[in-house]
Scaffold this motif. Structure first.
Motif, PDB file in Angstrom:
ATOM      1  N   THR A 128      22.162  80.265   0.745  1.00  0.00           N
ATOM      2  CA  THR A 128      22.288  80.961  -0.345  1.00  0.00           C
ATOM      3  C   THR A 128      21.966  82.183   0.981  1.00  0.00           C
ATOM      4  O   THR A 128      20.777  82.335   1.344  1.00  0.00           O
ATOM      5  N   ASP A 129      22.027  83.322   0.279  1.00  0.00           N
ATOM      6  CA  ASP A 129      21.454  85.069   1.452  1.00  0.00           C
ATOM      7  C   ASP A 129      19.931  84.954   0.686  1.00  0.00           C
ATOM      8  O   ASP A 129      20.485  85.359  -0.498  1.00  0.00           O
ATOM      9  N   ARG A 139      28.260  78.570   8.395  1.00  0.00           N
ATOM     10  CA  ARG A 139      28.473  78.998   9.781  1.00  0.00           C
ATOM     11  C   ARG A 139      29.022  80.421  10.388  1.00  0.00           C
ATOM     12  O   ARG A 139      28.558  80.966  11.259  1.00  0.00           O
ATOM     13  N   ASN A 140      28.943  81.237   9.350  1.00  0.00           N
ATOM     14  CA  ASN A 140      28.612  82.817   9.379  1.00  0.00           C
ATOM     15  C   ASN A 140      27.265  83.349   9.479  1.00  0.00           C
ATOM     16  O   ASN A 140      26.879  84.613   9.733  1.00  0.00           O
ATOM     17  N   ALA A 141      26.479  82.116   8.366  1.00  0.00           N
ATOM     18  CA  ALA A 141      24.548  83.243   8.136  1.00  0.00           C
ATOM     19  C   ALA A 141      24.155  83.172   9.683  1.00  0.00           C
ATOM     20  O   ALA A 141      24.173  82.586  10.872  1.00  0.00           O
ATOM     21  N   PHE A 142      23.029  83.518   9.307  1.00  0.00           N
ATOM     22  CA  PHE A 142      21.623  84.710  10.894  1.00  0.00           C
ATOM     23  C   PHE A 142      20.860  83.181   9.989  1.00  0.00           C
ATOM     24  O   PHE A 142      20.374  83.409   8.723  1.00  0.00           O
ATOM     25  N   PRO A 159      14.936  80.274   6.374  1.00  0.00           N
ATOM     26  CA  PRO A 159      15.629  81.608   5.755  1.00  0.00           C
ATOM     27  C   PRO A 159      17.439  81.612   5.765  1.00  0.00           C
ATOM     28  O   PRO A 159      17.177  82.379   7.427  1.00  0.00           O
ATOM     29  N   ALA A 160      17.938  81.990   5.258  1.00  0.00           N
ATOM     30  CA  ALA A 160      19.035  82.242   5.309  1.00  0.00           C
ATOM     31  C   ALA A 160      20.179  83.376   4.877  1.00  0.00           C
ATOM     32  O   ALA A 160      19.468  83.445   4.253  1.00  0.00           O
ATOM     33  N   LYS A 177      12.475  84.002  15.019  1.00  0.00           N
ATOM     34  CA  LYS A 177      13.375  84.037  15.679  1.00  0.00           C
ATOM     35  C   LYS A 177      14.651  84.289  15.079  1.00  0.00           C
ATOM     36  O   LYS A 177      14.670  82.958  14.397  1.00  0.00           O
ATOM     37  N   VAL A 178      15.625  84.701  15.139  1.00  0.00           N
ATOM     38  CA  VAL A 178      17.913  84.660  13.988  1.00  0.00           C
ATOM     39  C   VAL A 178      17.934  83.519  15.157  1.00  0.00           C
ATOM     40  O   VAL A 178      18.046  83.828  16.539  1.00  0.00           O
TER      41      VAL A 178
END
Length: 200
Positions: A128-129, A139-142, A159-160, A177-178
């Motif tokens: 969840t964003d 796979r595309n999340a930070f 947290p994503a 840190k991301v």
């Protein structure tokens, strides 16, 4: 009355002794070591099957059923929608997680948490964003490691975010840190997860 109490007590003791044997998987030999049996036994809710009547494609992210339980920690992911995650299998079934940490713990050892599947059966995973509440391909999340933002278990989590810009904004206000999906290592998950000590 005393006889009835003794019979009842005997029944409770027999039930307690028989339960581990009755619940043992059929493909495993019975163990005489009750400690081994107790540590080897874990009841996990099965994956939620795909419902063709839902109007969703088989591998689309879906709403979390209220009764769904996280296969890693046993919590109800629908109660913490801002943190929830899900994995979809090639047959369309889904497991739901109460946080990104539990999703990663599951992905690192799928058959440890659900013996019906392996990592080869995983078709897609979503988180969840944290900003919008929308599903984003994991796979595309930070992800943010080390921020002061507490997860659903009231401790550190990941947290994503769908965008790097949104993740950077949280880092500026909450620290941390991301990290990308590829940077989430088994060592990091072990350091963050209390649930990996539970043996399935």
């Amino acid at each position: 009355m005393r006889l009835r109490t003794k019979l009842l007590s005997a029944g409770v003791v027999l039930s307690a002794l028989a339960t581990p044997v009755l619940l043992m998987p059929r493909d495993k030999p019975a163990s005489r070591n009750l400690e081994h049996v107790a540590n080897d036994l874990c009841i996990v809710a099965p994956a939620t099957p795909y419902d063709p009547a839902s109007g969703l494609e088989m591998l689309d992210p879906r709403a979390i059923p209220a009764a769904a339980r996280c296969p890693v920690c046993g919590m109800y992911p629908a109660r913490n929608p801002r943190w929830a995650a899900q994995t979809l299998f090639k047959d369309g079934a889904a497991h739901f997680f109460d946080s990104p940490i539990d999703l990663f713990a599951f992905l690192q050892a799928v058959d440890r948490h659900d013996r019906r599947y392996t990592s080869n059966d995983v078709a897609a995973s979503f988180v969840t964003d944290f900003e919008s509440g929308q599903w984003v391909e994991a796979r595309n999340a930070f992800f943010i490691n080390g921020s002061s933002t507490l997860g659903p278990m009231r401790d550190a989590d990941l947290p994503a975010f769908a965008s790097r810009k949104a993740a950077d904004t949280l880092v500026r206000s909450q620290g941390g840190k991301v990290l990308t999906f590829a940077e989430i290592t088994p060592e990091l998950i072990r350091s963050l997860s209390r649930n990996l000590h539970h043996r399935h």
